[in-house]
Design a protein around this motif. Structure first.
Motif, PDB file in Angstrom:
ATOM      1  N   THR A 265     -13.271   5.260 -51.153  1.00 32.38           N
ATOM      2  CA  THR A 265     -12.264   6.257 -51.506  1.00 32.38           C
ATOM      3  C   THR A 265     -12.884   7.133 -52.585  1.00 32.38           C
ATOM      4  O   THR A 265     -13.621   6.666 -53.439  1.00 32.38           O
ATOM      5  CB  THR A 265     -10.970   5.599 -52.017  1.00 32.38           C
ATOM      6  N   LEU A 266     -12.604   8.421 -52.523  1.00 30.18           N
ATOM      7  CA  LEU A 266     -13.267   9.387 -53.396  1.00 30.18           C
ATOM      8  C   LEU A 266     -12.337   9.918 -54.481  1.00 30.18           C
ATOM      9  O   LEU A 266     -11.135  10.059 -54.267  1.00 30.18           O
ATOM     10  CB  LEU A 266     -13.784  10.555 -52.557  1.00 30.18           C
ATOM     11  N   GLY A 267     -12.898  10.188 -55.638  1.00 27.76           N
ATOM     12  CA  GLY A 267     -12.166  10.837 -56.715  1.00 27.76           C
ATOM     13  C   GLY A 267     -11.321   9.930 -57.581  1.00 27.76           C
ATOM     14  O   GLY A 267     -10.561  10.409 -58.412  1.00 27.76           O
ATOM     15  N   LEU A 268     -11.435   8.620 -57.414  1.00 28.09           N
ATOM     16  CA  LEU A 268     -10.542   7.712 -58.130  1.00 28.09           C
ATOM     17  C   LEU A 268     -10.989   7.427 -59.557  1.00 28.09           C
ATOM     18  O   LEU A 268     -10.176   7.055 -60.391  1.00 28.09           O
ATOM     19  CB  LEU A 268     -10.414   6.377 -57.379  1.00 28.09           C
TER      20      LEU A 268
ATOM     21  N   PHE B 155      -7.941  10.841 -59.350  1.00 30.31           N
ATOM     22  CA  PHE B 155      -7.197  11.206 -58.142  1.00 30.31           C
ATOM     23  C   PHE B 155      -6.442   9.974 -57.663  1.00 30.31           C
ATOM     24  O   PHE B 155      -7.006   8.876 -57.636  1.00 30.31           O
ATOM     25  CB  PHE B 155      -8.166  11.703 -57.063  1.00 30.31           C
TER      26      PHE B 155
ATOM     27  N   ALA C 240      -5.182   6.953 -55.651  1.00 25.05           N
ATOM     28  CA  ALA C 240      -5.822   6.211 -54.558  1.00 25.05           C
ATOM     29  C   ALA C 240      -5.070   6.380 -53.244  1.00 25.05           C
ATOM     30  O   ALA C 240      -5.686   6.534 -52.188  1.00 25.05           O
ATOM     31  CB  ALA C 240      -5.924   4.729 -54.931  1.00 25.05           C
TER      32      ALA C 240
ATOM     33  N   GLN D 123      -3.313   8.931 -52.252  1.00 22.34           N
ATOM     34  CA  GLN D 123      -3.559  10.274 -51.731  1.00 22.34           C
ATOM     35  C   GLN D 123      -4.963  10.378 -51.132  1.00 22.34           C
ATOM     36  O   GLN D 123      -5.158  11.016 -50.097  1.00 22.34           O
ATOM     37  CB  GLN D 123      -3.379  11.325 -52.830  1.00 22.34           C
ATOM     38  N   SER D 124      -5.928   9.753 -51.789  1.00 22.42           N
ATOM     39  CA  SER D 124      -7.296   9.745 -51.260  1.00 22.42           C
ATOM     40  C   SER D 124      -7.319   9.082 -49.893  1.00 22.42           C
ATOM     41  O   SER D 124      -7.904   9.606 -48.944  1.00 22.42           O
ATOM     42  CB  SER D 124      -8.232   9.014 -52.222  1.00 22.42           C
TER      43      SER D 124
ATOM     44  N   LEU E 218      -5.681  11.364 -47.224  1.00 20.14           N
ATOM     45  CA  LEU E 218      -6.569  12.460 -46.822  1.00 20.14           C
ATOM     46  C   LEU E 218      -7.703  11.959 -45.926  1.00 20.14           C
ATOM     47  O   LEU E 218      -8.068  12.609 -44.944  1.00 20.14           O
ATOM     48  CB  LEU E 218      -7.133  13.160 -48.063  1.00 20.14           C
ATOM     49  N   MET E 219      -8.236  10.799 -46.266  1.00 19.00           N
ATOM     50  CA  MET E 219      -9.301  10.221 -45.447  1.00 19.00           C
ATOM     51  C   MET E 219      -8.763   9.851 -44.064  1.00 19.00           C
ATOM     52  O   MET E 219      -9.429  10.071 -43.048  1.00 19.00           O
ATOM     53  CB  MET E 219      -9.913   9.014 -46.152  1.00 19.00           C
TER      54      MET E 219
ATOM     55  N   VAL F  94     -11.818   0.430 -51.105  1.00 24.60           N
ATOM     56  CA  VAL F  94     -11.092   0.787 -52.327  1.00 24.60           C
ATOM     57  C   VAL F  94     -11.555  -0.150 -53.436  1.00 24.60           C
ATOM     58  O   VAL F  94     -11.535  -1.367 -53.276  1.00 24.60           O
ATOM     59  CB  VAL F  94      -9.564   0.654 -52.142  1.00 24.60           C
TER      60      VAL F  94
END
Length: 78
Positions: free
Chosen positions: A17-20, A25, A27, A29-30, A33-34, A57
């Motif tokens: 997961t990106l941006g956490l 960001f 988790a 929402q990530s 989006l993924m 995650v």
């Protein structure tokens, strides 16, 4: 990444997961989006070699259980 993996007849792939971290960001929402990106890919690549996509995650994330629930509800396995 999915297109490249499919080109090489990859059967499974994992993504973090990106941006956490520093970006804070959320988790869930990530993961959502993924999941949408995975759905978009499957709609455009019906004959893909990819059979399993794993979203990783970081276990220290407080809403990890919620992300797992989101992933199970929203991701259709390829």
């Amino acid at each position: 990444c999915l297109k490249e993996a499919d080109t090489h007849s990859t059967k499974s792939i994992a993504f973090p997961t990106l941006g956490l971290g520093a970006l804070h960001f959320p988790a869930d929402q990530s993961a959502k989006l993924m999941a949408q990106s995975l759905r978009d890919f499957t709609e455009n690549h019906r004959r893909t070699a990819i059979k399993k996509v794993i979203i990783v995650v970081y276990s220290e994330i407080k809403d990890c259980a919620e992300v797992q629930s989101v992933s199970i509800r929203h991701i259709t396995m390829i």
